[in-house]
Motif scaffolding. Sequence first.
Motif, mmCIF file in Angstrom:
data_model
loop_
_atom_site.group_PDB
_atom_site.id
_atom_site.type_symbol
_atom_site.label_atom_id
_atom_site.label_comp_id
_atom_site.label_asym_id
_atom_site.label_seq_id
_atom_site.Cartn_x
_atom_site.Cartn_y
_atom_site.Cartn_z
ATOM 1 N N UNK A 114 5.011 3.993 10.148
ATOM 2 C CA UNK A 114 4.971 4.947 9.262
ATOM 3 C C UNK A 114 4.044 5.522 8.026
ATOM 4 N N UNK A 115 3.098 5.751 8.312
ATOM 5 C CA UNK A 115 1.599 5.800 7.717
ATOM 6 C C UNK A 115 1.658 7.337 7.931
ATOM 7 N N UNK A 120 0.719 13.693 5.246
ATOM 8 C CA UNK A 120 0.458 15.247 5.046
ATOM 9 C C UNK A 120 -0.392 16.309 6.072
ATOM 10 N N UNK A 121 -1.580 15.561 5.669
ATOM 11 C CA UNK A 121 -2.561 16.746 6.458
ATOM 12 C C UNK A 121 -3.313 15.611 7.613
ATOM 13 N N UNK A 122 -3.036 16.679 8.979
ATOM 14 C CA UNK A 122 -3.363 16.305 9.959
ATOM 15 C C UNK A 122 -4.825 16.300 10.472
ATOM 16 N N UNK A 123 -5.179 17.361 9.852
ATOM 17 C CA UNK A 123 -7.426 16.915 10.088
ATOM 18 C C UNK A 123 -7.327 15.458 8.978
ATOM 19 N N UNK A 124 -6.809 15.165 8.054
ATOM 20 C CA UNK A 124 -7.343 13.897 7.854
ATOM 21 C C UNK A 124 -6.259 12.080 8.625
ATOM 22 N N UNK A 125 -5.729 12.668 9.778
ATOM 23 C CA UNK A 125 -4.966 11.931 10.523
ATOM 24 C C UNK A 125 -5.323 11.865 12.540
ATOM 25 N N UNK A 126 -6.987 11.246 12.160
ATOM 26 C CA UNK A 126 -7.444 11.094 13.805
ATOM 27 C C UNK A 126 -5.969 10.359 14.573
ATOM 28 N N UNK A 436 -8.141 8.257 2.436
ATOM 29 C CA UNK A 436 -7.031 9.103 3.084
ATOM 30 C C UNK A 436 -6.541 9.794 4.105
ATOM 31 N N UNK A 437 -7.571 8.748 4.260
ATOM 32 C CA UNK A 437 -7.805 8.761 6.238
ATOM 33 C C UNK A 437 -6.932 7.884 7.029
ATOM 34 N N UNK A 460 -7.699 16.785 18.345
ATOM 35 C CA UNK A 460 -6.700 17.560 17.628
ATOM 36 C C UNK A 460 -7.101 17.603 15.985
ATOM 37 N N UNK A 461 -7.420 16.841 15.753
ATOM 38 C CA UNK A 461 -6.872 16.069 14.441
ATOM 39 C C UNK A 461 -8.456 15.593 13.867
ATOM 40 N N UNK A 462 -9.365 15.339 13.971
ATOM 41 C CA UNK A 462 -10.495 15.473 13.700
ATOM 42 C C UNK A 462 -11.548 16.825 13.044
ATOM 43 N N UNK A 463 -10.584 17.849 12.368
ATOM 44 C CA UNK A 463 -11.026 18.742 11.773
ATOM 45 C C UNK A 463 -11.743 18.697 10.005
#
Length: 481
Positions: A114-115, A120-126, A436-437, A460-463
């Motif tokens: 679900x999350x 909405x922000x891949x950079x905060x979605x490792x 927010x991660x 790719x999402x650890x920026x």
Amino acid sequence: MPDDQSPGTEQIPAPIQSTQLTLVDQLVQWGRRRIEERVFRPGMRMPSIRRLALDKGVSRFTVVEAYERLVAQGYLDSRRGSGFYVREAATVGSRSPRVAAAVNHAIDVVWLLRNMVGTTSPEKGPGLGYLPNRWLDGELISNALRALGRQGGAQLLQLGTPQGFYPLRQQLQTRLAEMEIGASPEQIVMTSGVTQALDLIARLYVQPGDTVLVGDPAWFQMFGRFASQGAHLVGIPYTADGPDLAALERLVIEWKPRMLVINSVLHNPTGTSLAAAQAFRILKIAEEHDLIVVEDDIYCDLAMPGSTTTRLASLDQLRRVIYLGSFSKTLAANLRVGFAACSPDVARALADQKMLVGMTSPEINERVVFKILTEGHYRRHAERLRNRLDAVRERTARALELIGFRLFSTPGHGMFHWVDTGVDTAVLTAAGHEAGYLLAPGALFSPNQSPSTWMRFNIANCGDPGLFDFLARAADKGPPP
């Protein structure tokens, strides 16, 4: 925010005049929401009174009063000398039916999915399982859609065929041949992603009480699918070189499983791939014990061409192996174009089952993928993705090691690092959610979902610039040097 406030916890805002909420009321709402969202799970210890008071900028009395109200409402248990814990689902009597139903769900898999959808922000979605949109090529899809539009709309109105768009299956035949897998178009069934392929396989071949062998760790979403079919899931431990084959043999003898599901290339989440000797031994075990083998090769195009990996289907030639592929990781997750390659008899059975549960798969999507594959741009696109992953892989690994985390192995390809954080990653995930991660705790990747210190990171999402500093503090490792 006070200097000693922990990262990832928001201040409680001043009470809104119209709602007349006190600080205690707001803290109770915060606690209930986090429990209902599965951030704080049954049996988990809540933050200490002192810690939460500092985090939220309130008095200890306010925290105690809020916790006591949550105890009275059936959300928490108070354990003298130990603290407050989220009440186990079986003992909850005063929660609303909606909350009780949420507690009884297969918890974290649904929560993470679900999350993942809402992030909405891949950079905060490792913890995400997909590459960020900015890495993908929307023009490939736009151009294919425009080309389809110029051909006229009549062909887009028909229902499609049970096995899927025939020209795409012909193209897949060519791609599979390059991997030394022989499959005619009649042996290929298009599906709405690998998820639907696994669903069809489970419906056809798994009966209640059957044992299915999966990796431990492995892709979490399939656990729920097989469990809902009544299967008993048994996990095969992994080493830095791949599945523990001695353990696999013991488990096969002990449990007499119906099926084995495995990533042969770029295993999710460890990033390991099968060597030829391992693949041969797995097939030998499968033949001796009459196992159906489901080979999930969804990360196929993220492996370097010519790398020393062996696919089970190339050795078995689809006699007992059902080979699965998809384009969701490299083109777009919402295209939902996957496929199963298998023996002719299995292909017919899968196509019939597909008709029963969902008619045909969307042919428009399949035509889009066919256009992309045949216009010659896809290979270069996949190469760009591999190069981008190569550019961040080592940097991400070093950043994780600098804060005291330990890598399971050092994959040379793919999009994941499997990392030992040294702390319960369910707790780390809860703190990340507050900050927010979106993180992916190790418990999700085990068929028994037991507490784990391991965590999957999508490189790719650890920026996000604050990610590693947050992880260091949340895991009590101290700031990176």
